[in-house]
Design an enzyme around this catalytic site. Structure first.
Site, PDB file in Angstrom:
ATOM      1  N   CYS A   1     -12.868  -4.450  14.037  1.00  0.00           N
ATOM      2  CA  CYS A   1     -13.739  -4.850  13.357  1.00  0.00           C
ATOM      3  C   CYS A   1     -14.585  -5.282  14.399  1.00  0.00           C
ATOM      4  O   CYS A   1     -14.555  -5.602  14.945  1.00  0.00           O
ATOM      5  CB  CYS A   1     -13.286  -5.846  12.806  1.00  0.00           C
ATOM      6  SG  CYS A   1     -14.552  -6.569  11.321  1.00  0.00           S
TER       7      CYS A   1
ATOM      8  N   ASP B   1       1.031  -1.284   0.242  1.00  0.00           N
ATOM      9  CA  ASP B   1       0.127   0.208  -0.044  1.00  0.00           C
ATOM     10  C   ASP B   1       1.026   1.009   0.022  1.00  0.00           C
ATOM     11  O   ASP B   1       1.514   1.166   1.074  1.00  0.00           O
ATOM     12  CB  ASP B   1      -0.954  -0.796   1.564  1.00  0.00           C
ATOM     13  CG  ASP B   1      -2.093   1.015   1.013  1.00  0.00           C
ATOM     14  OD1 ASP B   1      -2.293   1.039   0.389  1.00  0.00           O
ATOM     15  OD2 ASP B   1      -2.070   2.018   1.947  1.00  0.00           O
TER      16      ASP B   1
ATOM     17  N   ASP C   1      -3.321   1.085   7.202  1.00  0.00           N
ATOM     18  CA  ASP C   1      -2.405   0.890   6.053  1.00  0.00           C
ATOM     19  C   ASP C   1      -2.185  -0.081   6.178  1.00  0.00           C
ATOM     20  O   ASP C   1      -1.935  -0.530   5.122  1.00  0.00           O
ATOM     21  CB  ASP C   1      -1.054   1.436   6.113  1.00  0.00           C
ATOM     22  CG  ASP C   1      -1.602   3.339   6.350  1.00  0.00           C
ATOM     23  OD1 ASP C   1      -1.856   3.535   5.519  1.00  0.00           O
ATOM     24  OD2 ASP C   1      -0.297   3.977   7.475  1.00  0.00           O
TER      25      ASP C   1
ATOM     26  N   CYS D   1     -15.245  -9.020  13.800  1.00  0.00           N
ATOM     27  CA  CYS D   1     -14.815 -10.462  13.941  1.00  0.00           C
ATOM     28  C   CYS D   1     -13.929  -9.536  15.109  1.00  0.00           C
ATOM     29  O   CYS D   1     -12.682 -10.490  16.054  1.00  0.00           O
ATOM     30  CB  CYS D   1     -13.827 -10.975  13.015  1.00  0.00           C
ATOM     31  SG  CYS D   1     -12.694  -9.341  12.124  1.00  0.00           S
TER      32      CYS D   1
ATOM     33  N   CYS E   1     -11.532 -10.849   8.315  1.00  0.00           N
ATOM     34  CA  CYS E   1     -13.114 -11.763   7.724  1.00  0.00           C
ATOM     35  C   CYS E   1     -14.085 -10.935   6.713  1.00  0.00           C
ATOM     36  O   CYS E   1     -14.536 -11.656   6.283  1.00  0.00           O
ATOM     37  CB  CYS E   1     -14.200 -11.160   9.611  1.00  0.00           C
ATOM     38  SG  CYS E   1     -14.807  -9.513   9.495  1.00  0.00           S
TER      39      CYS E   1
ATOM     40  N   GLU F   1      -2.105  -1.348  -5.947  1.00  0.00           N
ATOM     41  CA  GLU F   1      -2.606  -0.588  -6.261  1.00  0.00           C
ATOM     42  C   GLU F   1      -2.781  -0.227  -7.508  1.00  0.00           C
ATOM     43  O   GLU F   1      -2.021   0.362  -7.421  1.00  0.00           O
ATOM     44  CB  GLU F   1      -3.679   0.062  -5.708  1.00  0.00           C
ATOM     45  CG  GLU F   1      -4.416   0.017  -5.247  1.00  0.00           C
ATOM     46  CD  GLU F   1      -5.589  -0.065  -3.631  1.00  0.00           C
ATOM     47  OE1 GLU F   1      -6.438   0.160  -3.648  1.00  0.00           O
ATOM     48  OE2 GLU F   1      -4.467   1.202  -3.166  1.00  0.00           O
TER      49      GLU F   1
ATOM     50  N   CYS G   1     -12.093  -5.274   5.611  1.00  0.00           N
ATOM     51  CA  CYS G   1     -12.009  -5.458   7.575  1.00  0.00           C
ATOM     52  C   CYS G   1     -11.019  -6.536   6.458  1.00  0.00           C
ATOM     53  O   CYS G   1     -11.567  -7.310   5.599  1.00  0.00           O
ATOM     54  CB  CYS G   1     -12.656  -6.390   8.137  1.00  0.00           C
ATOM     55  SG  CYS G   1     -11.725  -7.418   9.085  1.00  0.00           S
TER      56      CYS G   1
HETATM   57 ZN   LIG Z   1     -13.244  -8.287  10.713  1.00  0.00          ZN
END
Ligand SMILES: [Zn+2]
Length: 397
Positions: A346, A191, A356, A349, A330, A275, A327
């Site tokens: 999150c 990233d 980052d 989860c 998950c 990306e 996330c």
């Molecule tokens: Zn999660």
């Protein structure tokens, strides 16, 4: 593939004069050709072909007005025409939409005030590196070179450049066959960011090195000094040269850093994913874009060609969903995350996510790479490659 290797040149005062003459002649030939084509177009005449332009150059050298063109290597002049022809071809391709990237305008006249003067010698111009290690250029002489790294083969051409800071460089083009590195296990998602230059999916965060930050600070100070000097004054001219030098140092330091980091990443990983910058550009402010985009895309280009050169896999992923919201543990999509939110937990989860690293892991996953560490883990340290392994793409100097 073609690689470029650049070295600093230290021409004597006499050689500097000969080079200035060659820059001037190449400029005149380029501009004469451009003017001829523009006038033909204005008069409704057909496009002047490359061969016709070349024949006109030969004829011009026989006239008293252009006889002085014979003082420089004929190849340098032919290469100036080749530059003009390439500029036209790129312009036409851009008009027809055959070229990716931003639109390209028609060729422009060259000026003695251009910040970069360049001439090109091809192998048939008999440039040579005789014993003793100087660079022998036709009608210039044996120019001293600082060989900062070995030249790994026979160059097919050399471009001699004078930059805005008054420094001279020789940029050699070498054709090489890719030599694959031994296979390795790890893969990584990268990233690219503002806070850190790069964050890896294994949790490592890579800042710009101190030598680059120092050079950037120096450049800012010089620019401030320049803006305070009175227009047209001698002091302003002195300050302008200092700004140009500081600019060149920043560019050099940044290029070195990009080479070292890209080489380290390619050596360490069997596959790297980033990306697509065109996609992520939308999410940023205009200022950040102007400052960082050029550097990022040069770095990504290095990753791409080094992957090819060393038998690694390079994957560019388009972003269909904001990677910062998803996330990486998950896969659930949470609400929007403004830039100041650096970490969160999150809600689905319960994984603690670093903004980052989470994005880097999502990049790796989107590229289909196996991810080796969980998003919250942070590993310090990174060994940078030796400078001698750096090579550059044509045009990347
Ligand atoms: Zn999660």
């Amino acid at each position: 593939m073609r690689l470029r290797y650049s070295y600093r040149l230290y021409p004597t005062p006499g050689q500097q004069q000969a080079l200035a003459r060659a820059f001037g002649c190449a400029r005149v030939v380029f501009n004469d050709g451009l003017r001829a084509r523009q006038e033909a177009r204005a008069a409704g005449l057909p496009y002047i072909t490359d061969a016709e332009l070349s024949a006109r150059l030969t004829a011009a050298k026989a006239t008293p007005e252009r006889a002085w063109l014979s003082d420089v290597s004929a190849v340098v002049l032919q290469q100036a025409l080749a530059d003009l022809n390439a500029a036209y071809r790129n312009f036409f391709a851009s008009l027809k939409g055959e070229r990716k990237g931003p639109a390209i305008g028609p060729p422009r006249f060259r000026s003695r005030k251009d910040l970069r003067q360049a001439i090109r010698f091809t192998a048939n111009a008999r440039f040579k590196i005789p014993p003793g290690g100087k660079l022998r250029l036709p009608k210039v002489g044996d120019v001293p070179v600082r060989w900062s790294r070995p030249l790994p083969g026979d160059p097919s051409s050399v471009t001699v450049i004078k930059d805005s800071a008054g420094r001279y460089f020789a940029s050699f083009v070498i054709e090489t066959e890719p030599g694959a590195l031994p296979q390795t296990g790890p893969t990584t998602g990268i990233d690219l960011g503002l806070k850190h230059f790069a964050v890896l999916s294994d949790g490592r965060k890579i800042a710009s090195p101190r030598f680059l930050r120092r050079a950037e600070k120096n450049l800012k100070r010089r620019q401030r000094d320049l803006s305070r000097k009175e227009k047209g004054s001698r002091n302003r001219e002195k300050a302008r040269v200092k700004v140009a030098r500081a600019h060149a140092r920043v560019a050099d330091a940044r290029r070195d850093f990009h080479h070292q980091l890209s080489m380290a990443l390619i050596r360490e990983n069997q596959a790297v994913a980033v990306e697509d910058l065109a996609v992520r550009g939308l999410a940023r402010t205009r200022l950040a874009k102007s400052v960082h985009d050029a550097g990022w895309s040069r770095f990504v280009a290095m990753l791409e060609y080094k992957a090819r050169l060393y038998g690694r896999t390079f994957i560019r992923i388009g972003r269909f969903e904001p990677t910062s919201r998803t996330c990486s543990a998950c896969g659930i999509k949470d609400g929007p995350k403004p830039l100041h939110v650096r970490e969160w937990t999150c809600p689905a989860c319960g994984t603690w996510l670093d903004r980052d690293i989470n994005a880097a892991v999502n990049v790796a996953k989107a590229a289909g790479l196996a991810v080796t560490a969980c998003g919250a883990q942070v590993r310090p340290g990174f060994a940078l490659a030796q400078r001698s392994e750096a090579g550059t793409l044509p045009g990347a100097t």
